[in-house]
Design an enzyme around this catalytic site. Structure first.
Site, PDB file in Angstrom:
ATOM      1  N   THR A  30       0.807  -1.225   0.000  1.00  0.00           N
ATOM      2  CA  THR A  30       0.000   0.000   0.000  1.00  0.00           C
ATOM      3  C   THR A  30       0.839   1.274   0.000  1.00  0.00           C
ATOM      4  OG1 THR A  30      -0.092   0.020   2.427  1.00  0.00           O
ATOM      5  CG2 THR A  30      -1.862  -1.147   1.251  1.00  0.00           C
ATOM      6  N   CYS A  34       2.615   2.419   9.382  1.00  0.00           N
ATOM      7  CA  CYS A  34       1.668   2.423  10.497  1.00  0.00           C
ATOM      8  C   CYS A  34       2.401   2.285  11.824  1.00  0.00           C
ATOM      9  CB  CYS A  34       0.678   1.257  10.377  1.00  0.00           C
ATOM     10  SG  CYS A  34      -0.248   1.209   8.832  1.00  0.00           S
ATOM     11  N   CYS A  38      -1.930  -0.298  14.955  1.00  0.00           N
ATOM     12  CA  CYS A  38      -2.909   0.124  13.942  1.00  0.00           C
ATOM     13  C   CYS A  38      -4.114  -0.835  13.951  1.00  0.00           C
ATOM     14  CB  CYS A  38      -2.263   0.141  12.562  1.00  0.00           C
ATOM     15  SG  CYS A  38      -3.379   0.756  11.266  1.00  0.00           S
ATOM     16  N   ARG A  41      -6.443  -4.755   9.714  1.00  0.00           N
ATOM     17  CA  ARG A  41      -5.941  -6.128   9.736  1.00  0.00           C
ATOM     18  C   ARG A  41      -4.452  -6.145   9.399  1.00  0.00           C
ATOM     19  NH1 ARG A  41      -8.509 -10.349   5.596  1.00  0.00           N
ATOM     20  NH2 ARG A  41      -7.085  -9.245   4.195  1.00  0.00           N
ATOM     21  N   ARG A  63       3.974   6.740   3.064  1.00  0.00           N
ATOM     22  CA  ARG A  63       3.102   7.782   3.590  1.00  0.00           C
ATOM     23  C   ARG A  63       2.507   7.340   4.925  1.00  0.00           C
ATOM     24  NH1 ARG A  63       1.330   6.360  -1.201  1.00  0.00           N
ATOM     25  NH2 ARG A  63      -0.644   5.590  -0.314  1.00  0.00           N
ATOM     26  N   CYS A  65      -0.130   6.419   7.655  1.00  0.00           N
ATOM     27  CA  CYS A  65      -1.477   5.849   7.651  1.00  0.00           C
ATOM     28  C   CYS A  65      -2.463   6.888   8.195  1.00  0.00           C
ATOM     29  CB  CYS A  65      -1.504   4.591   8.515  1.00  0.00           C
ATOM     30  SG  CYS A  65      -3.135   3.888   8.774  1.00  0.00           S
ATOM     31  N   CYS A  68      -4.228   5.280  11.759  1.00  0.00           N
ATOM     32  CA  CYS A  68      -3.547   5.191  13.067  1.00  0.00           C
ATOM     33  C   CYS A  68      -2.593   6.351  13.339  1.00  0.00           C
ATOM     34  CB  CYS A  68      -2.792   3.867  13.184  1.00  0.00           C
ATOM     35  SG  CYS A  68      -1.323   3.732  12.116  1.00  0.00           S
ATOM     36  N   ASP A 441      19.955  11.490  50.003  1.00  0.00           N
ATOM     37  CA  ASP A 441      18.700  12.225  50.165  1.00  0.00           C
ATOM     38  C   ASP A 441      17.965  11.735  51.414  1.00  0.00           C
ATOM     39  OD1 ASP A 441      16.533  14.000  48.765  1.00  0.00           O
ATOM     40  OD2 ASP A 441      15.484  12.163  49.363  1.00  0.00           O
TER      41      ASP A 441
END
EC number: 2.1.1.n11
Length: 496
Positions: A30, A34, A38, A41, A63, A65, A68, A441
């Site tokens: 694609t 992501c 995400c 699926r 690029r 998503c 998400c 301390d």
């Protein structure tokens, strides 16, 4: 971690949000990348690559998503627990050093050549300093596009782009859309754009579990009058930023922090956001910390009672160093009073439309002109503050997001009046060293005694070896066992 394919693939199959920020998932079919959690699926294993950063994914043409929004994940905790040059570079880039000083300025701060630094970052995080800074600019632009009504030209230059064309091209490549389309899509998801000029509202993501009562209680109890306050369930403070002043309101929730920023100049948005995340230690890895500290039977009950403790840190390392010296051997209230006098005398005035904040904390240059009459502290303490400020002013001591923790400790200890307690507290809360341990301390030793642990400094230091590399977080957990205002949120009395 991105090199462990099997572990990464199991994380995306389970949609495990704990791994968001550790790596990104590039989907070959694609062309998008992501976050591990995400909701879509998971792709087949043969169709994914795991990359260390969003900048690496963008550099290879992927690029973000739209579902998400991986560029809005919490930052990788890896850069906060390491002290090597790559981690120091990543912290400085997050603070905006490349946009202010260029790659040459970043390399000079780290003591490397540009070529050496490029090679190191490319090998470890998959992108050079310019690509990493560009990815941050894109995230800043996205926030301004989606949460304000600023004209796109103003957005472009506020985010650090050199031209409208570069801005449009970057948005199109990174988000597969135009700025107009991004703003239109955001209208249904976000609250309406803020009406006040210079104001932006953000949702800062957090890794769960998040025991926010500890960090917010500590910040509230140590608030400096005029510079910090608690109002309407929010911790508020002034910010001294590269391009102007700012005021931030931070309101905690179990899985995020609502952040309302009022800025003189939107070019400071990226830096202000990074410093707010650093202040609240939002990029910590609570699962790893809980697993390590919970393995000690002496700490198991304390850790289990409030997992996800964060270290109350700072928005300015030099500011915290001065405040740590003022806090030597005095009560929390007295330390705040001393710091408040400095703020009133030397800080830059601010106009707070929503509260009672009056000044920023003074810069080192302003403190270099300090009049001892403004400090009702012993002369030895005055000499320590003067020596600290002089060292910071002439750069012989560097305390910033990218400094070397061990070297800074040595330089601090060389100053008159700075002992191990001060150096360790500065390393822990000012510099973010996860393994700092202020063994002398008083509160830490009282808490240790309460739990049946060694209460003497040397014995406690020996015992603490089992908590490495998370001794700062062990300290925070031990502090929470005490009856003290730092452990009260919301505070029982007004903080202003």
């Amino acid at each position: 971690m991105h090199d462990d394919f099997e572990r990464c693939y199991r994380a995306i199959q389970s949609k495990d949000a704990r791994f968001d920020g550790w790596f990104v998932v590039a989907v070959l079919t694609t062309g998008v990348y992501c976050r591990p959690s995400c909701p879509v699926r998971p792709p087949f294993a043969r169709n994914v690559r795991f990359l260390p950063t969003a900048a690496a994914a963008q550099g290879e043409g992927f690029r973000a998503c739209k579902r998400c929004r991986p560029d809005a994940s919490p930052g990788s905790p890896e850069w906060n627990v390491r002290s090597d040059v790559v981690a120091r570079a990543m912290r400085l880039i997050a603070d905006g050093t490349v946009d202010r000083d260029g790659v040459s300025g970043l390399a000079a701060q780290l003591g490397y050549t540009i070529r050496q630094l490029e090679r190191l970052l490319q090998a470890v995080v998959g992108a050079g300093p310019l690509a990493l800074a560009r990815a941050q600019r894109m995230q800043t632009a996205r926030v301004l596009i989606e949460t304000t009504n600023l004209p796109f030209g103003d957005v472009a230059f506020a985010a650090g782009f050199s031209s409208i064309r570069q801005f449009n091209d970057t948005v199109r490549l990174a988000c597969d859309g135009t700025p107009t389309a991004l703003r239109a899509r955001a209208a249904a998801r976000f609250e309406s754009a803020t009406a006040s000029a210079g104001t932006v509202s953000l949702r800062l993501p957090v890794r769960a579990p998040f025991a926010f009562e500890g960090v917010f209680g500590h910040l509230a109890a140590t608030a400096v009058p005029g510079c910090e306050e608690v109002r309407d369930g929010a911790y508020r403070r002034t910010l001294r930023l590269p391009w102007g002043n700012g005021i931030v309101s931070l309101t905690p929730a179990p899985d995020h922090v609502r952040c309302l920023l009022v800025l003189d100049d939107f070019r400071d948005l990226m830096t202000a956001t990074a410093r707010c995340r650093r202040l609240l230690d939002l990029d910590a890895d609570p699962e790893a910390i809980v697993e390590a500290l919970g393995a000690d039977p002496d700490l198991r009950a304390v850790v289990g009672k409030a997992p996800g403790q964060r270290i109350p840190r700072t928005v300015d390392e030099a500011e915290f160093a001065v405040r740590a010296v003022l806090a030597q051997q005095v009560s929390t209230k007295a330390a705040s009073t001393h710091a408040g006098r400095l703020v009133a005398a030397y800080g830059r005035p601010v106009h707070d439309r929503h509260g009672a904040l009056t000044h920023t904390f003074p810069s080192i240059e302003q403190l270099a002109e300090i009049d001892p009459g403004h400090l009702a502290v012993p002369k030895a303490r005055q000499r320590t503050i003067n020596a600290l400020v002089a060292s910071l002013a002439d750069k012989s001591l560097v305390l910033d997001a990218g400094c070397d923790w061990q070297r800074a400790r040595g330089q601090l200890l060389a100053l008159p009046g700075v002992g191990p307690w001060t150096a360790e507290v500065i390393a822990m809360r000012g510099l973010g060293d996860p393994d700092a341990f202020p063994a002398s301390d008083l509160g830490l030793r009282l808490a240790a005694k309460k739990l049946g642990l060694p209460a003497q400094r040397r014995a406690l230091t020996v015992h603490s070896a089992r908590w490495r590399p998370w001794r700062s977080y062990a300290t925070q957990h031990l502090w929470t066992t005490l009856e003290h205002p730092v452990n009260q949120w919301p505070p029982q009395e007004k903080i202003a």
